[in-house]
Design a protein around this motif. Structure first.
Motif, PDB file in Angstrom:
ATOM      1  N   CYS A  63      11.506 -70.904  17.630  1.00 20.91           N
ATOM      2  CA  CYS A  63      12.922 -71.084  17.954  1.00 20.91           C
ATOM      3  C   CYS A  63      13.804 -70.723  16.759  1.00 20.91           C
ATOM      4  CB  CYS A  63      13.165 -72.524  18.396  1.00 20.91           C
ATOM      5  SG  CYS A  63      14.859 -72.839  18.937  1.00 20.91           S
TER       6      CYS A  63
ATOM      7  N   LEU B 273      19.291 -78.128  22.768  1.00 23.23           N
ATOM      8  CA  LEU B 273      18.146 -77.833  23.629  1.00 23.23           C
ATOM      9  C   LEU B 273      17.646 -79.102  24.306  1.00 23.23           C
ATOM     10  CD1 LEU B 273      16.011 -75.434  21.389  1.00 23.23           C
ATOM     11  CD2 LEU B 273      17.637 -74.834  23.175  1.00 23.23           C
TER      12      LEU B 273
ATOM     13  N   THR C 222      12.666 -79.991  27.808  1.00 20.40           N
ATOM     14  CA  THR C 222      11.947 -78.937  28.537  1.00 20.40           C
ATOM     15  C   THR C 222      12.016 -77.617  27.795  1.00 20.40           C
ATOM     16  OG1 THR C 222      12.559 -80.044  30.607  1.00 20.40           O
ATOM     17  CG2 THR C 222      11.759 -77.772  30.783  1.00 20.40           C
ATOM     18  N   GLN C 223      13.185 -77.298  27.259  1.00 20.46           N
ATOM     19  CA  GLN C 223      13.336 -76.052  26.512  1.00 20.46           C
ATOM     20  C   GLN C 223      12.474 -76.074  25.246  1.00 20.46           C
ATOM     21  OE1 GLN C 223      17.660 -76.369  26.352  1.00 20.46           O
ATOM     22  NE2 GLN C 223      17.820 -74.368  27.367  1.00 20.46           N
ATOM     23  N   ARG C 224      12.431 -77.220  24.558  1.00 20.99           N
ATOM     24  CA  ARG C 224      11.587 -77.335  23.368  1.00 20.99           C
ATOM     25  C   ARG C 224      10.109 -77.191  23.736  1.00 20.99           C
ATOM     26  NH1 ARG C 224      15.637 -81.248  22.017  1.00 20.99           N
ATOM     27  NH2 ARG C 224      14.315 -82.952  22.747  1.00 20.99           N
TER      28      ARG C 224
ATOM     29  N   ASP D 155       9.017 -75.436  26.235  1.00 20.49           N
ATOM     30  CA  ASP D 155       8.818 -74.009  26.536  1.00 20.49           C
ATOM     31  C   ASP D 155       8.530 -73.227  25.251  1.00 20.49           C
ATOM     32  OD1 ASP D 155       9.229 -74.460  29.224  1.00 20.49           O
ATOM     33  OD2 ASP D 155      11.330 -73.797  29.202  1.00 20.49           O
ATOM     34  N   TYR D 156       9.267 -73.547  24.174  1.00 28.74           N
ATOM     35  CA  TYR D 156       9.000 -72.895  22.889  1.00 28.74           C
ATOM     36  C   TYR D 156       7.600 -73.230  22.393  1.00 28.74           C
ATOM     37  CZ  TYR D 156      13.695 -71.061  22.019  1.00 28.74           C
ATOM     38  OH  TYR D 156      14.851 -70.333  22.076  1.00 28.74           O
TER      39      TYR D 156
ATOM     40  N   GLU E 269       5.071 -71.298  24.533  1.00 25.74           N
ATOM     41  CA  GLU E 269       5.101 -69.869  24.224  1.00 25.74           C
ATOM     42  C   GLU E 269       4.460 -69.596  22.861  1.00 25.74           C
ATOM     43  OE1 GLU E 269       8.146 -66.065  23.868  1.00 25.74           O
ATOM     44  OE2 GLU E 269       8.971 -68.037  24.382  1.00 25.74           O
TER      45      GLU E 269
ATOM     46  N   LYS F 226      12.960 -64.031  24.432  1.00 23.66           N
ATOM     47  CA  LYS F 226      14.117 -64.680  25.058  1.00 23.66           C
ATOM     48  C   LYS F 226      14.334 -66.077  24.479  1.00 23.66           C
ATOM     49  CE  LYS F 226      12.619 -67.349  28.947  1.00 23.66           C
ATOM     50  NZ  LYS F 226      12.918 -67.754  30.259  1.00 23.66           N
TER      51      LYS F 226
ATOM     52  N   HIS G 118      15.249 -69.840  25.067  1.00 25.65           N
ATOM     53  CA  HIS G 118      15.057 -70.760  26.206  1.00 25.65           C
ATOM     54  C   HIS G 118      16.280 -71.620  26.391  1.00 25.65           C
ATOM     55  CE1 HIS G 118      10.841 -69.757  26.825  1.00 25.65           C
ATOM     56  NE2 HIS G 118      10.758 -69.682  25.505  1.00 25.65           N
TER      57      HIS G 118
END
Length: 138
Positions: A81, A106, A109-111, A113-114, A117, A136, A138
């Protein structure tokens, strides 16, 4: 075979060599050192009209150093990130700005996702600069 390169013959017994060295040392004349010079006259280094000097804490609080913010070498979601945020959002961003973005902007959920990934990139051996920086947000 040890070669003797001293002025004293190596065949001379050790106690005789020591005696010769001791007698030679006793004949050396040492000149006394000159006396210490008088210390300079103490004077006020700062004129009374000069502004007071600031302490290091005062200076550091006024002008914070702007060092380039970089993530550690650990390959994880937070650093993924950071790299994308620096490349795509705020190239001159600082640690506190990123912390606010990551923790307050963030979602959990976004954290996640990082994190997911980042794990996948490490697993696939895809943690390369182009992929990281151009991925991308997130």
């Amino acid at each position: 075979m040890i070669l003797c390169k001293s002025l004293i013959d190596c065949r001379t017994p050790i106690h005789s060599r020591r005696a010769l060295l001791a007698s030679a040392a006793a004949k050396v004349k040492i000149t006394p050192l000159p006396p210490n010079p008088e210390p300079p006259v103490k004077s006020d280094p700062v004129p009374s009209c000069a502004p007071e000097a600031k302490t290091s804490t005062e200076l550091s609080s006024e002008t914070p150093k702007k060092t380039k913010f970089r993530p550690s070498g650990t390959k994880n979601g937070r650093n993924l990130c950071i790299l994308r945020w620096l490349k795509q959002v705020n190239a001159n961003g600082q640690k506190e700005e990123f912390r606010t973005y990551y923790e307050k902007t963030l979602t959990a959920t976004q954290r996640e996702d990082y994190d997911n990934e980042a794990r996948q990139l490490v697993k696939d051996n895809g943690w390369v600069k182009v992929t990281i920086e151009n991925g991308k947000l997130h």
